[in-house]
Enzyme design. Structure first.
Site, PDB file in Angstrom:
ATOM      1  N   ASP A  14      43.482  40.389  33.623  1.00  0.00           N
ATOM      2  CA  ASP A  14      44.238  41.642  33.565  1.00  0.00           C
ATOM      3  C   ASP A  14      43.703  42.696  34.540  1.00  0.00           C
ATOM      4  O   ASP A  14      43.786  43.888  34.287  1.00  0.00           O
ATOM      5  CB  ASP A  14      44.237  42.234  32.134  1.00  0.00           C
ATOM      6  CG  ASP A  14      44.694  41.221  31.118  1.00  0.00           C
ATOM      7  OD1 ASP A  14      45.665  40.499  31.414  1.00  0.00           O
ATOM      8  OD2 ASP A  14      44.077  41.129  30.047  1.00  0.00           O
ATOM      9  N   GLY A  16      44.923  43.242  37.401  1.00  0.00           N
ATOM     10  CA  GLY A  16      45.997  43.691  38.287  1.00  0.00           C
ATOM     11  C   GLY A  16      46.163  42.740  39.468  1.00  0.00           C
ATOM     12  O   GLY A  16      46.629  43.133  40.542  1.00  0.00           O
ATOM     13  N   LYS A  17      45.811  41.476  39.239  1.00  0.00           N
ATOM     14  CA  LYS A  17      45.928  40.481  40.324  1.00  0.00           C
ATOM     15  C   LYS A  17      47.369  40.317  40.761  1.00  0.00           C
ATOM     16  O   LYS A  17      47.649  40.103  41.932  1.00  0.00           O
ATOM     17  CB  LYS A  17      45.393  39.110  39.858  1.00  0.00           C
ATOM     18  CG  LYS A  17      43.911  39.088  39.591  1.00  0.00           C
ATOM     19  CD  LYS A  17      43.446  37.724  39.145  1.00  0.00           C
ATOM     20  CE  LYS A  17      43.971  37.282  37.803  1.00  0.00           C
ATOM     21  NZ  LYS A  17      43.552  38.094  36.664  1.00  0.00           N
ATOM     22  N   LYS A  19      49.753  42.440  41.131  1.00  0.00           N
ATOM     23  CA  LYS A  19      50.165  43.404  42.158  1.00  0.00           C
ATOM     24  C   LYS A  19      49.541  43.051  43.511  1.00  0.00           C
ATOM     25  O   LYS A  19      50.208  43.102  44.547  1.00  0.00           O
ATOM     26  CB  LYS A  19      49.746  44.819  41.740  1.00  0.00           C
ATOM     27  CG  LYS A  19      49.996  45.783  42.868  1.00  0.00           C
ATOM     28  CD  LYS A  19      49.716  47.217  42.594  1.00  0.00           C
ATOM     29  CE  LYS A  19      49.728  47.935  43.949  1.00  0.00           C
ATOM     30  NZ  LYS A  19      49.541  49.344  43.859  1.00  0.00           N
ATOM     31  N   ASN A  39      49.133  31.215  29.450  1.00  0.00           N
ATOM     32  CA  ASN A  39      48.258  32.227  28.845  1.00  0.00           C
ATOM     33  C   ASN A  39      48.164  33.437  29.778  1.00  0.00           C
ATOM     34  O   ASN A  39      47.853  34.538  29.363  1.00  0.00           O
ATOM     35  CB  ASN A  39      46.853  31.671  28.553  1.00  0.00           C
ATOM     36  CG  ASN A  39      46.235  30.901  29.710  1.00  0.00           C
ATOM     37  OD1 ASN A  39      46.910  30.572  30.683  1.00  0.00           O
ATOM     38  ND2 ASN A  39      44.964  30.599  29.618  1.00  0.00           N
ATOM     39  N   GLY A  41      49.490  36.367  32.382  1.00  0.00           N
ATOM     40  CA  GLY A  41      50.681  37.205  32.424  1.00  0.00           C
ATOM     41  C   GLY A  41      50.559  38.110  33.619  1.00  0.00           C
ATOM     42  O   GLY A  41      49.600  38.865  33.732  1.00  0.00           O
ATOM     43  N   HIS A  42      51.458  37.998  34.555  1.00  0.00           N
ATOM     44  CA  HIS A  42      51.413  38.845  35.736  1.00  0.00           C
ATOM     45  C   HIS A  42      52.614  39.779  35.731  1.00  0.00           C
ATOM     46  O   HIS A  42      53.747  39.329  35.627  1.00  0.00           O
ATOM     47  CB  HIS A  42      51.417  37.986  37.008  1.00  0.00           C
ATOM     48  CG  HIS A  42      50.137  37.248  37.202  1.00  0.00           C
ATOM     49  ND1 HIS A  42      49.984  36.240  38.119  1.00  0.00           N
ATOM     50  CD2 HIS A  42      48.940  37.385  36.610  1.00  0.00           C
ATOM     51  CE1 HIS A  42      48.749  35.799  38.063  1.00  0.00           C
ATOM     52  NE2 HIS A  42      48.094  36.474  37.154  1.00  0.00           N
ATOM     53  N   THR A 127      45.421  32.944  23.170  1.00  0.00           N
ATOM     54  CA  THR A 127      46.816  33.367  23.278  1.00  0.00           C
ATOM     55  C   THR A 127      47.733  32.457  22.453  1.00  0.00           C
ATOM     56  O   THR A 127      48.934  32.671  22.403  1.00  0.00           O
ATOM     57  CB  THR A 127      47.268  33.323  24.749  1.00  0.00           C
ATOM     58  OG1 THR A 127      47.082  31.991  25.239  1.00  0.00           O
ATOM     59  CG2 THR A 127      46.468  34.290  25.608  1.00  0.00           C
ATOM     60  N   GLN A 222      43.477  34.706  34.833  1.00  0.00           N
ATOM     61  CA  GLN A 222      42.327  35.150  34.032  1.00  0.00           C
ATOM     62  C   GLN A 222      41.246  35.769  34.942  1.00  0.00           C
ATOM     63  O   GLN A 222      41.559  36.223  36.025  1.00  0.00           O
ATOM     64  CB  GLN A 222      41.753  33.994  33.183  1.00  0.00           C
ATOM     65  CG  GLN A 222      42.653  33.578  32.029  1.00  0.00           C
ATOM     66  CD  GLN A 222      43.662  32.511  32.387  1.00  0.00           C
ATOM     67  OE1 GLN A 222      43.335  31.559  33.077  1.00  0.00           O
ATOM     68  NE2 GLN A 222      44.872  32.639  31.893  1.00  0.00           N
ATOM     69  N   ARG A 301      48.864  42.348  22.774  1.00  0.00           N
ATOM     70  CA  ARG A 301      47.709  42.865  22.033  1.00  0.00           C
ATOM     71  C   ARG A 301      47.079  44.029  22.794  1.00  0.00           C
ATOM     72  O   ARG A 301      47.001  43.986  24.029  1.00  0.00           O
ATOM     73  CB  ARG A 301      46.637  41.771  21.878  1.00  0.00           C
ATOM     74  CG  ARG A 301      47.029  40.674  20.942  1.00  0.00           C
ATOM     75  CD  ARG A 301      45.943  39.621  20.849  1.00  0.00           C
ATOM     76  NE  ARG A 301      45.833  38.829  22.070  1.00  0.00           N
ATOM     77  CZ  ARG A 301      44.933  37.876  22.266  1.00  0.00           C
ATOM     78  NH1 ARG A 301      44.030  37.628  21.347  1.00  0.00           N
ATOM     79  NH2 ARG A 301      44.916  37.182  23.385  1.00  0.00           N
ATOM     80  N   ASP A 331      43.534  55.280  39.634  1.00  0.00           N
ATOM     81  CA  ASP A 331      44.205  56.481  39.099  1.00  0.00           C
ATOM     82  C   ASP A 331      43.927  56.705  37.609  1.00  0.00           C
ATOM     83  O   ASP A 331      43.947  57.839  37.136  1.00  0.00           O
ATOM     84  CB  ASP A 331      45.726  56.362  39.324  1.00  0.00           C
ATOM     85  CG  ASP A 331      46.272  55.045  38.788  1.00  0.00           C
ATOM     86  OD1 ASP A 331      45.742  53.975  39.184  1.00  0.00           O
ATOM     87  OD2 ASP A 331      47.206  55.067  37.961  1.00  0.00           O
TER      88      ASP A 331
HETATM   89  P1  IMP Z   1      43.321  30.896  25.809  1.00  0.00           P
HETATM   90  O1  IMP Z   1      43.247  30.902  27.292  1.00  0.00           O
HETATM   91  O2  IMP Z   1      44.699  31.127  25.265  1.00  0.00           O
HETATM   92  O3  IMP Z   1      42.659  29.685  25.204  1.00  0.00           O
HETATM   93  O4  IMP Z   1      42.457  32.148  25.270  1.00  0.00           O
HETATM   94  C1  IMP Z   1      41.049  32.199  25.432  1.00  0.00           C
HETATM   95  C2  IMP Z   1      40.573  33.611  25.739  1.00  0.00           C
HETATM   96  O5  IMP Z   1      41.033  33.971  27.051  1.00  0.00           O
HETATM   97  C3  IMP Z   1      41.114  34.683  24.809  1.00  0.00           C
HETATM   98  O6  IMP Z   1      40.128  35.693  24.661  1.00  0.00           O
HETATM   99  C4  IMP Z   1      42.319  35.241  25.558  1.00  0.00           C
HETATM  100  O7  IMP Z   1      42.618  36.559  25.175  1.00  0.00           O
HETATM  101  C5  IMP Z   1      41.784  35.179  26.986  1.00  0.00           C
HETATM  102  N1  IMP Z   1      42.841  35.083  27.991  1.00  0.00           N
HETATM  103  C6  IMP Z   1      43.574  34.011  28.324  1.00  0.00           C
HETATM  104  N2  IMP Z   1      44.430  34.297  29.319  1.00  0.00           N
HETATM  105  C7  IMP Z   1      44.217  35.579  29.644  1.00  0.00           C
HETATM  106  C8  IMP Z   1      44.774  36.448  30.643  1.00  0.00           C
HETATM  107  O8  IMP Z   1      45.632  36.093  31.451  1.00  0.00           O
HETATM  108  N3  IMP Z   1      44.277  37.727  30.660  1.00  0.00           N
HETATM  109  C9  IMP Z   1      43.303  38.139  29.823  1.00  0.00           C
HETATM  110  N4  IMP Z   1      42.743  37.353  28.885  1.00  0.00           N
HETATM  111  C10 IMP Z   1      43.199  36.091  28.800  1.00  0.00           C
END
Ligand code: IMP
Length: 422
Positions: A14, A16-17, A19, A39, A41-42, A127, A222, A301, A331
């Site tokens: 998270d 900001g990759k 962007k 898992n 999300g961009h 996730t 991630q 979340r 910012d």
């Molecule tokens: P999983 O990848 O769903 O197995 O989750 C394992 C851990 O990685 C958890 O703490 C998730 O919240 C975190 N996680 C997985 N994907 C992301 C992501 O894209 N951004 C931030 N945290 C992530």
């Protein structure tokens, strides 16, 4: 000439990759995912149009070829939904999927949820998209790969072996659901027929493209602190997030990677459980959460927020051989005074700047304070347009890491991006 760039998250994801990747995609021919699945999300903001992608590489919005490498895990149902949603908005995504990428199956999702319930207070906070169970099966050699979806007999043979094991495991966790082989076979063969034209030898295509001098952008998901080996284990994801994972997850050799950009948020966030030493459970934490809109793209979340931790980012620099840094969300710090950066940890009267492998919660962050700034100019074009306090903050980070900051993002849109000229 080799023309490859990899983008890696330096914290807990998270950063900001999306962007930064979207910005860099303009010059790329291929944008490649190499690990993780839906898992991730961009969020990409194109002049006010918001796109949220979970598995398709975000460069497809710019008409680039999006590659899902062998190191990814693919939920075909989600992938098809994303392709359809983009088509409805007038974008026909050009996607290539490795025939060796592993498939997230229905029992992976069930097992992800069941394992989390079993762990109770010690849960990872996943996730629940089936990521961990899918990667576990890959390593246990009980996985289904994209190529298996193209051959009914092959898929049936794999399911004959795998399903009884998964059914027993579900029972151990107390899940009553019965896995219906015929139903799963029919559904996944149907997915295979819908995706057939996308499923190819992506490693051959990518290596050839690199030799031809095409521009390739590798899009990490991630962040390094969620790496299965180097993150805050067991509170990690299940894939190799560091730059080496980009080679394993695409079949592109290390000598073919010439630029590795680490994306660093100007403060720290984390979703899910696990240590976060600079976490602020106070008004400042809530300020960052509200001003930074720190709510997960995938699970909605709220993200835990804290000061920037440079011990963490240095860990990422070492592991991924970062050649430059892109700072995002500068910012969001506007209006805070003082602003703090964690520069070392202390434990038992000793200090360290090396991220520990365990007992992380026993370490205490040591901070350096910086004066804040009241406002940033809207759409600054040059580093020198930033207030002196913001420049000092960034210069300190550069000196600490020994790596240049080449991009500074001061807002969600493409126009709020400074490319630092040198
Ligand atoms: P999983 O990848 O769903 O197995 O989750 C394992 C851990 O990685 C958890 O703490 C998730 O919240 C975190 N996680 C997985 N994907 C992301 C992501 O894209 N951004 C931030 N945290 C992530």
């Amino acid at each position: 000439m080799i023309n490859t760039t990899m983008v890696i998250g330096t914290q807990w994801g998270d950063e900001g990759k999306g962007k930064i990747v979207d910005y860099l995609s303009r010059d790329a021919d291929y944008v490649v995912r190499f690990q993780g699945g839906n898992n991730a999300g961009h969020t990409i903001n194109v002049n006010g149009d918001i796109y949220k992608l979970h598995i398709i590489p975000s460069g497809v919005i710019q008409g680039k070829i999006g590659v899902i490498g062998n190191g990814c895990v693919v939920d075909p149902e989600v992938l098809i939904e994303e392709i359809n949603a983009l088509e409805e908005r007038g974008i026909k995504p050009r996607v290539l999927i490795s025939n060796r990428a592993h498939v997230i199956m229905p029992y992976h999702r069930l097992l992800d949820g069941a394992a989390e319930s079993y762990l109770g207070g010690k849960k990872i906070g996943t996730t629940k998209r089936g990521i961990g169970p899918c990667y576990s099966d890959k390593i246990a050699r009980l996985g289904i790969r994209m190529s298996d979806l193209l051959d009914r007999e092959q898929l049936k043979q794999r399911l004959d072996v795998i399903l009884p094991i998964k059914q027993s495991l579900l029972e151990v966790y107390g899940v009553k659901e019965k896995l219906n082989e015929k139903e799963i076979l029919d559904r996944y063969i149907e997915y295979g027929s819908q995706l057939r034209s996308f499923i190819v030898d992506t490693h051959i295509i990518l290596n050839q493209a690199i030799k031809e001098g095409r521009s390739i952008l590798f899009e990490g998901a991630q962040g390094v602190m969620l790496d299965i080996d180097f993150g805050t284990y067991p509170y990690t994801t299940s894939s190799h997030v560091i730059s080496g994972g980009g080679c394993i997850g695409t079949g592109v050799p290390p000598g073919f990677i010439n630029r590795v950009i680490g994306v660093m948020k100007a403060y720290t966030t984390r979703v899910g459980e696990g240590p976060l030493l600079t976490e602020l459970k106070n008004g400042i934490g809530r300020y960052l959460q509200e001003h930074g809109n720190e709510f997960g793209t995938t699970t909605s979340r709220p993200r835990r927020c804290g000061w920037l931790d440079l011990v963490v980012v240095k860990h990422a620099c070492i592991l991924s051989g970062l050649t430059e840094i892109a700072v995002t969300k500068l910012d969001v710090l506007t209006g805070l005074d003082p602003i703090k950066i964690c520069v070392r940890y202390s434990i038992g009267g000793k200090e360290t700047d090396v991220f520990p492998p365990y007992n992380v919660d026993k370490y205490v962050p040591i901070y350096k304070e910086f004066p804040g700034w009241d406002e940033l100019p809207s759409k600054p074009k040059d580093f020198n347009d930033l207030p002196r306090e913001a420049r000092d903050y960034l210069k300190f980070i550069e000196d600490y890491l020994g790596i240049p900051i080449n991009i500074v993002s001061t807002g969600p849109s493409r126009r709020e991006t400074i490319v630092v000229s040198r």
